[in-house]
Design an enzyme around this catalytic site. Structure first.
Site, PDB file in Angstrom:
ATOM      1  CB  SER A 135       6.517  -0.887   3.444  1.00 28.59           C
ATOM      2  OG  SER A 135       5.810  -0.180   4.451  1.00 28.59           O
ATOM      3  CG  HIS A 137       4.400   1.677   7.395  1.00 27.88           C
ATOM      4  ND1 HIS A 137       3.822   2.454   8.373  1.00 27.88           N
ATOM      5  CD2 HIS A 137       3.385   1.276   6.591  1.00 27.88           C
ATOM      6  CE1 HIS A 137       2.509   2.510   8.174  1.00 27.88           C
ATOM      7  NE2 HIS A 137       2.221   1.810   7.095  1.00 27.88           N
ATOM      8  CG  ASP A 144      -0.936   1.992   8.739  1.00 28.92           C
ATOM      9  OD1 ASP A 144      -0.859   2.658   7.699  1.00 28.92           O
ATOM     10  OD2 ASP A 144      -0.464   0.849   8.862  1.00 28.92           O
ATOM     11  CD  GLU A 192      -2.899   0.168   2.726  1.00 26.02           C
ATOM     12  OE1 GLU A 192      -2.220   0.996   3.378  1.00 26.02           O
ATOM     13  OE2 GLU A 192      -2.496  -0.967   2.440  1.00 26.02           O
ATOM     14  CG  HIS A 195      -0.462   4.271   4.296  1.00 27.71           C
ATOM     15  ND1 HIS A 195       0.484   3.386   4.777  1.00 27.71           N
ATOM     16  CD2 HIS A 195       0.226   5.165   3.547  1.00 27.71           C
ATOM     17  CE1 HIS A 195       1.689   3.741   4.328  1.00 27.71           C
ATOM     18  NE2 HIS A 195       1.555   4.819   3.571  1.00 27.71           N
TER      19      HIS A 195
HETATM   20 ZN   LIG Z   1       0.319   1.874   6.244  1.00 27.40          ZN
END
Ligand SMILES: [Zn+2]
Length: 281
Positions: A135, A137, A144, A192, A195
């Site tokens: 990820s 993140h 996000d 996404e 993101h």
């Molecule tokens: Zn994300």
């Protein structure tokens, strides 16, 4: 429309000469390493279990829910860029909200395990939730984003005015929309539109103009010398990576050779090739 923030070559050259000994740019050394701004993070190139960014801050932006205030940590350069981007969106009449920033390896493990349990297979789960280590993140470089008009992490965000604004403008603040329609095979993730990932303005503008997955861009960009990655302009990266994707390595090779030469020669080569791309040669 957000103002383009491209640096001019001369300013860059001056900044380099004046600030090079003291400047501390994460992109300066090891851009593609774990802590580097350009690090590729996906299910094939994961971050180590114990990787935590050296420094993180809370960006001063609104969140979707009050409880999310503590879940939007980012590395300082990304946090500052996010604040600028949210302000610019607001000037254009769009109120963006942050949902999720830094996430630890263990939190990601838990999210992934829950997803596998609910969908029944690892293969299906990893298209919507990154496995631990995979990820962005965890790098503190991703966020996000939703808006006051559309508060869901749903692909329809792309069809809202706010989602369109993000897609068109986030690059001018150094972010890219990382997972777009048609890119799943390359990125490993379903689309996404909420993101965004920080890679710095020059690279972000180039990736967005080329309209290619970051993996495709990075496969070529990572073969360039560090001085080019750090001081090149979006125009240069767009031209160079575009050429390399067509199989033309000639200008990239000149820049690689210049790395071995003295500083003046390196700058001359960088400036000359940038000018060639600017004039469309
Ligand atoms: Zn994300």
């Amino acid at each position: 429309m957000a103002k383009k923030r491209s640096r001019r070559i001369i300013e860059m050259a001056l900044a380099f000469l004046l600030l090079a000994p003291v400047i501390s740019s994460p992109a300066l050394a090891g851009s593609f390493d774990d802590g580097g701004l350009l690090r590729v993070i996906n299910r094939w190139e994961t971050l180590p279990k114990d990787y935590v960014p050296e420094e993180m801050v809370l960006p001063e932006v609104d969140t979707n829910k009050a409880g999310q205030k503590e879940s939007i940590y980012m590395v300082p350069c990304a946090a500052a860029a996010l604040e600028e981007m949210f302000s610019a969106a607001e000037e254009d009449g769009y109120i963006l909200l942050a949902v999720s920033g830094y996430r630890s390896y263990s939190t990601q493990s838990l999210l992934f395990k829950n997803k596998v349990d609910s969908v029944g297979s690892r293969e299906t789960a990893q298209k919507t939730v990154a496995p631990p280590g995979a990820s962005e993140h965890q790098s503190g470089l991703a966020m996000d984003v939703v808006s006051t008009k559309f508060r869901y992490l749903n692909r329809d965000f792309l069809n809202t005015p706010e989602g369109k604004w993000v897609a068109q403008n986030c690059c001018y603040f150094g972010f890219i929309v990382r997972y777009k329609d048609g890119w799943t095979k390359v990125t490993g993730c379903n689309p996404e539109p909420w993101h965004i990932r920080y890679i710095g303005v020059e690279h972000a503008v180039a990736v967005t103009r080329l309209d290619i997955p970051y993996e495709t861009y990075a496969a070529k960009a990572r073969t360039l010398p560090e001085y080019v990655l750090c001081w090149g302009t979006s125009e240069l990266f767009c031209g160079l990576v575009g050429d390399m994707l067509q199989g033309d390595e000639s200008k990239a090779e000149e820049l690689r050779l210049a790395e071995e030469m003295d500083e003046d020669f390196r700058w001359d080569t960088l400036n000359r090739i940038t000018a060639q791309y600017a004039s469309g040669e």
